[in-house]
Design a protein around this motif. Structure first.
Motif, PDB file in Angstrom:
ATOM      1  N   ILE A   1       1.022   2.838 -21.706  1.00 40.47           N
ATOM      2  CA  ILE A   1      -0.320   2.446 -21.986  1.00 40.47           C
ATOM      3  C   ILE A   1      -0.969   2.333 -20.431  1.00 40.47           C
ATOM      4  O   ILE A   1      -0.468   1.636 -19.765  1.00 40.47           O
ATOM      5  CB  ILE A   1      -0.606   0.801 -22.481  1.00 40.47           C
ATOM      6  N   PRO A   2      -2.021   3.196 -20.077  1.00 42.81           N
ATOM      7  CA  PRO A   2      -2.388   3.244 -18.877  1.00 42.81           C
ATOM      8  C   PRO A   2      -3.312   2.015 -18.694  1.00 42.81           C
ATOM      9  O   PRO A   2      -3.849   1.253 -19.347  1.00 42.81           O
ATOM     10  CB  PRO A   2      -3.490   4.336 -18.884  1.00 42.81           C
ATOM     11  N   ALA A   3      -3.291   1.614 -17.425  1.00 48.95           N
ATOM     12  CA  ALA A   3      -3.736   0.288 -16.734  1.00 48.95           C
ATOM     13  C   ALA A   3      -5.464   0.768 -16.644  1.00 48.95           C
ATOM     14  O   ALA A   3      -6.092  -0.477 -16.734  1.00 48.95           O
ATOM     15  CB  ALA A   3      -3.182  -0.145 -15.551  1.00 48.95           C
TER      16      ALA A   3
ATOM     17  N   VAL B   1       4.420  -6.218 -17.946  1.00 50.65           N
ATOM     18  CA  VAL B   1       4.888  -5.892 -16.899  1.00 50.65           C
ATOM     19  C   VAL B   1       3.779  -4.727 -16.369  1.00 50.65           C
ATOM     20  O   VAL B   1       3.532  -3.802 -17.238  1.00 50.65           O
ATOM     21  CB  VAL B   1       6.297  -5.560 -16.765  1.00 50.65           C
ATOM     22  N   THR B   2       3.457  -4.652 -15.145  1.00 48.09           N
ATOM     23  CA  THR B   2       2.314  -3.612 -14.915  1.00 48.09           C
ATOM     24  C   THR B   2       2.783  -2.733 -13.936  1.00 48.09           C
ATOM     25  O   THR B   2       2.011  -1.850 -13.415  1.00 48.09           O
ATOM     26  CB  THR B   2       1.030  -4.221 -14.513  1.00 48.09           C
ATOM     27  N   GLU B   3       4.057  -2.687 -13.378  1.00 48.37           N
ATOM     28  CA  GLU B   3       4.351  -1.551 -12.614  1.00 48.37           C
ATOM     29  C   GLU B   3       3.497  -1.077 -11.474  1.00 48.37           C
ATOM     30  O   GLU B   3       3.080  -0.107 -11.276  1.00 48.37           O
ATOM     31  CB  GLU B   3       4.902  -0.151 -13.152  1.00 48.37           C
ATOM     32  N   PRO B   4       3.087  -2.156 -10.458  1.00 50.63           N
ATOM     33  CA  PRO B   4       2.181  -2.023  -9.431  1.00 50.63           C
ATOM     34  C   PRO B   4       2.724  -1.034  -8.338  1.00 50.63           C
ATOM     35  O   PRO B   4       3.790  -1.017  -8.312  1.00 50.63           O
ATOM     36  CB  PRO B   4       2.208  -3.560  -9.076  1.00 50.63           C
ATOM     37  N   VAL B   5       1.791  -0.477  -7.776  1.00 51.09           N
ATOM     38  CA  VAL B   5       1.964   0.397  -6.388  1.00 51.09           C
ATOM     39  C   VAL B   5       1.576  -0.652  -5.270  1.00 51.09           C
ATOM     40  O   VAL B   5       0.441  -1.037  -5.143  1.00 51.09           O
ATOM     41  CB  VAL B   5       1.227   1.748  -6.624  1.00 51.09           C
ATOM     42  N   ALA B   6       2.239  -0.373  -4.206  1.00 48.46           N
ATOM     43  CA  ALA B   6       1.856  -0.899  -2.893  1.00 48.46           C
ATOM     44  C   ALA B   6       2.404  -0.108  -1.773  1.00 48.46           C
ATOM     45  O   ALA B   6       3.391   0.571  -1.870  1.00 48.46           O
ATOM     46  CB  ALA B   6       2.387  -2.395  -2.733  1.00 48.46           C
ATOM     47  N   ILE B   7       1.688  -0.218  -0.603  1.00 48.24           N
ATOM     48  CA  ILE B   7       1.968   0.452   0.586  1.00 48.24           C
ATOM     49  C   ILE B   7       2.755  -0.404   1.630  1.00 48.24           C
ATOM     50  O   ILE B   7       2.332  -1.565   1.807  1.00 48.24           O
ATOM     51  CB  ILE B   7       1.071   1.044   1.219  1.00 48.24           C
ATOM     52  N   MET B   8       4.037  -0.165   2.143  1.00 45.98           N
ATOM     53  CA  MET B   8       4.778  -0.681   2.949  1.00 45.98           C
ATOM     54  C   MET B   8       3.657  -1.147   4.414  1.00 45.98           C
ATOM     55  O   MET B   8       3.296  -0.020   4.815  1.00 45.98           O
ATOM     56  CB  MET B   8       6.160  -0.366   3.386  1.00 45.98           C
ATOM     57  N   ALA B   9       3.691  -2.372   4.957  1.00 41.52           N
ATOM     58  CA  ALA B   9       2.952  -2.454   6.140  1.00 41.52           C
ATOM     59  C   ALA B   9       3.451  -1.771   7.482  1.00 41.52           C
ATOM     60  O   ALA B   9       2.731  -1.114   8.217  1.00 41.52           O
ATOM     61  CB  ALA B   9       3.251  -4.100   6.544  1.00 41.52           C
ATOM     62  N   GLY B  10       4.793  -1.356   7.400  1.00 43.68           N
ATOM     63  CA  GLY B  10       5.141  -0.559   8.630  1.00 43.68           C
ATOM     64  C   GLY B  10       5.262   0.842   8.463  1.00 43.68           C
ATOM     65  O   GLY B  10       5.959   1.778   9.189  1.00 43.68           O
ATOM     66  N   THR B  11       4.535   1.555   7.097  1.00 38.27           N
ATOM     67  CA  THR B  11       4.632   2.962   7.077  1.00 38.27           C
ATOM     68  C   THR B  11       4.136   3.632   8.367  1.00 38.27           C
ATOM     69  O   THR B  11       3.171   3.353   9.056  1.00 38.27           O
ATOM     70  CB  THR B  11       3.724   3.354   5.808  1.00 38.27           C
ATOM     71  N   LYS B  12       4.727   4.784   8.662  1.00 42.46           N
ATOM     72  CA  LYS B  12       4.309   5.764   9.431  1.00 42.46           C
ATOM     73  C   LYS B  12       3.614   7.110   8.701  1.00 42.46           C
ATOM     74  O   LYS B  12       3.113   7.842   9.572  1.00 42.46           O
ATOM     75  CB  LYS B  12       5.667   6.347  10.095  1.00 42.46           C
ATOM     76  N   HIS B  13       3.417   6.835   7.415  1.00 44.28           N
ATOM     77  CA  HIS B  13       2.650   7.787   6.912  1.00 44.28           C
ATOM     78  C   HIS B  13       1.448   7.123   5.798  1.00 44.28           C
ATOM     79  O   HIS B  13       1.406   7.482   4.882  1.00 44.28           O
ATOM     80  CB  HIS B  13       3.842   8.579   5.870  1.00 44.28           C
ATOM     81  N   ALA B  14       0.683   6.462   6.396  1.00 45.88           N
ATOM     82  CA  ALA B  14      -0.446   5.854   5.958  1.00 45.88           C
ATOM     83  C   ALA B  14      -1.225   6.805   4.984  1.00 45.88           C
ATOM     84  O   ALA B  14      -1.859   6.295   3.932  1.00 45.88           O
ATOM     85  CB  ALA B  14      -1.267   5.073   6.765  1.00 45.88           C
TER      86      ALA B  14
ATOM     87  N   TYR C   1      -5.093  -6.023 -10.289  1.00 46.43           N
ATOM     88  CA  TYR C   1      -4.875  -5.712  -8.896  1.00 46.43           C
ATOM     89  C   TYR C   1      -5.317  -6.538  -8.081  1.00 46.43           C
ATOM     90  O   TYR C   1      -5.804  -7.696  -8.518  1.00 46.43           O
ATOM     91  CB  TYR C   1      -5.502  -4.471  -8.612  1.00 46.43           C
ATOM     92  N   ASP C   2      -4.527  -6.696  -6.911  1.00 44.54           N
ATOM     93  CA  ASP C   2      -4.857  -7.855  -5.869  1.00 44.54           C
ATOM     94  C   ASP C   2      -6.080  -7.691  -5.411  1.00 44.54           C
ATOM     95  O   ASP C   2      -6.586  -6.827  -4.849  1.00 44.54           O
ATOM     96  CB  ASP C   2      -3.529  -7.554  -4.690  1.00 44.54           C
ATOM     97  N   ALA C   3      -6.827  -8.811  -5.284  1.00 49.15           N
ATOM     98  CA  ALA C   3      -8.230  -8.891  -4.654  1.00 49.15           C
ATOM     99  C   ALA C   3      -8.407  -8.210  -3.332  1.00 49.15           C
ATOM    100  O   ALA C   3      -9.233  -7.825  -2.724  1.00 49.15           O
ATOM    101  CB  ALA C   3      -8.909 -10.180  -4.870  1.00 49.15           C
ATOM    102  N   ASP C   4      -7.124  -8.725  -2.575  1.00 47.17           N
ATOM    103  CA  ASP C   4      -7.132  -8.197  -0.990  1.00 47.17           C
ATOM    104  C   ASP C   4      -6.881  -6.732  -0.926  1.00 47.17           C
ATOM    105  O   ASP C   4      -6.664  -6.051   0.058  1.00 47.17           O
ATOM    106  CB  ASP C   4      -6.374  -8.925  -0.248  1.00 47.17           C
ATOM    107  N   GLY C   5      -6.433  -5.988  -2.034  1.00 45.76           N
ATOM    108  CA  GLY C   5      -5.779  -4.654  -1.884  1.00 45.76           C
ATOM    109  C   GLY C   5      -4.519  -4.352  -1.680  1.00 45.76           C
ATOM    110  O   GLY C   5      -4.158  -3.327  -1.295  1.00 45.76           O
ATOM    111  N   PHE C   6      -3.585  -5.422  -1.679  1.00 45.51           N
ATOM    112  CA  PHE C   6      -2.119  -5.183  -1.433  1.00 45.51           C
ATOM    113  C   PHE C   6      -1.320  -4.585  -2.647  1.00 45.51           C
ATOM    114  O   PHE C   6      -0.433  -3.908  -2.148  1.00 45.51           O
ATOM    115  CB  PHE C   6      -1.576  -6.649  -1.111  1.00 45.51           C
ATOM    116  N   TYR C   7      -1.803  -4.573  -3.636  1.00 48.29           N
ATOM    117  CA  TYR C   7      -0.960  -3.810  -4.782  1.00 48.29           C
ATOM    118  C   TYR C   7      -2.031  -3.908  -5.967  1.00 48.29           C
ATOM    119  O   TYR C   7      -3.114  -4.442  -6.351  1.00 48.29           O
ATOM    120  CB  TYR C   7       0.162  -4.690  -5.368  1.00 48.29           C
ATOM    121  N   TYR C   8      -1.722  -2.753  -6.912  1.00 45.70           N
ATOM    122  CA  TYR C   8      -2.435  -2.221  -7.938  1.00 45.70           C
ATOM    123  C   TYR C   8      -1.540  -1.959  -9.099  1.00 45.70           C
ATOM    124  O   TYR C   8      -0.606  -1.119  -9.079  1.00 45.70           O
ATOM    125  CB  TYR C   8      -3.419  -0.906  -7.696  1.00 45.70           C
ATOM    126  N   SER C   9      -1.966  -2.691 -10.329  1.00 45.65           N
ATOM    127  CA  SER C   9      -0.936  -2.243 -11.558  1.00 45.65           C
ATOM    128  C   SER C   9      -1.337  -0.785 -12.055  1.00 45.65           C
ATOM    129  O   SER C   9      -2.559  -0.498 -11.853  1.00 45.65           O
ATOM    130  CB  SER C   9      -1.320  -3.222 -12.641  1.00 45.65           C
TER     131      SER C   9
END
Length: 327
Positions: free
Chosen positions: A280-282, A242-255, A114-122
């Protein structure tokens, strides 16, 4: 609830590109197969009753084209991305398109995932290794076996010009001092072919057209379970993933809902959902699907998303120079 499952072309036909989604608490753009995406959303809704979710599914390249068109129009629709690879999300991070979120689930993951700054997670590990037809004379155990005389003209692999997983694989092997681009040159000299995606490789080896293939893990493992004459090998040098990461868009209105989704897919319950789908779970401490070796026996070669992003154009050019640019 209206669930958006249409492909990118259908969205264009409906004139939906750049238009707001119907009222929902969360909009997800994903490259998961349709059934997997629906299962993931169903699991999240069960854990978060009352949250209305819409999702759009397509390949990562087309999802990104849709997203960037929306951004250009000043109207990004997605709240959350769940797409193929960290390199794509690293690009969005550097463009300041993602929202940093420090999930409480992160300590259950290797820091490299995962990104150390929390921008995306595998969220899972979809590794690339070697498959072979059970009638093949040689039983490969490592990557270099595919460059041996016994495999001459008998190797098929996807092209990074077509497949995102193949591009990640090329980034990873190119960065391994024991393999590098010299390995790809050796494959080419040995008559290996590189074109299309993983599905074409699976078919060519399962039918006996080719003896060996470079392919993502779950495809041959699932086909073997159905009776296909194939085996899958996790090479001794390691695999790319390939780890299929998840991330949140900066402009989300549903944080708030977006953060709940990130926490869910990283949670033990969310990871069990991916396990049931055959991945395989990460997350550390989780079992693996039937037909896979123990997690601690699978060596994953390192990949630095920022470095891979920086070298993407150069790597594609180098691959094209070796194998030709048809993809």
């Amino acid at each position: 609830m209206k669930t958006l499952v249409s492909a990118f072309t259908a969205l264009l036909a409906l004139g939906a590109l750049g238009q707001p989604a119907a009222a929902a608490d969360l909009v997800i753009y994903t490259s998961q197969p349709n059934e997997d995406a629906q299962a993931t959303v169903d699991g999240f809704k069960a854990a978060n009753p009352g949250v209305e979710v819409e999702w759009v599914r397509d390949g990562t390249t087309k999802i990104m084209a849709k997203l960037m068109a929306e951004i250009e129009a000043g109207n990004p629709v997605a709240d959350v991305l769940l797409i193929a690879d960290t390199v794509t999300l690293e690009r969005l991070k550097q463009d300041k398109r993602l929202l940093a979120y420090k999930s409480a689930e992160a300590p259950s993951y290797d820091a490299s995932l995962y990104d150390a700054d929390g921008f995306y997670y595998s969220t899972k590990l979809i590794t690339t290794g070697i498959m072979y037809n059970t009638q093949a004379a040689m039983k490969p155990t490592g990557w270099k076996d595919l460059a041996k005389a016994e495999a001459k003209g008998l190797v098929s692999m996807p092209s990074p010009l077509t497949s995102g997983a193949a591009l990640i694989h090329a980034h990873t092997l190119a960065g391994n001092p024991a393999l590098g681009w010299d390995y790809y040159k050796a494959l080419k000299d040995n008559g290996a072919t590189a074109a299309g995606g993983n599905g074409a490789v699976l078919k060519s080896v399962a039918t006996g057209e080719k003896a060996y293939g470079v392919v993502v893990d779950y495809m041959p493992i699932r086909e073997k379970a159905k009776g296909a004459p194939v085996e899958f090998v996790f090479p001794s040098e390691g695999v790319s993933a390939v780890t299929e990461p998840v991330a949140i868009m900066a402009g989300t209105k549903h944080a708030d809902a977006a953060k709940k989704f990130v926490d869910y897919v990283l949670s033990e319950k969310g990871q069990q959902g991916f396990l049931k789908l055959g991945y395989i779970p990460a997350r550390n401490g989780m079992p693996v699907p039937e037909g896979f070796p123990a997690r601690d026996t699978i060596k994953v070669m390192p990949l630095n998303p920022a470095e891979a992003l920086k070298s993407s154009d150069k790597d594609l050019k180098t691959f094209s120079e070796i194998f030709g640019g048809n993809g």
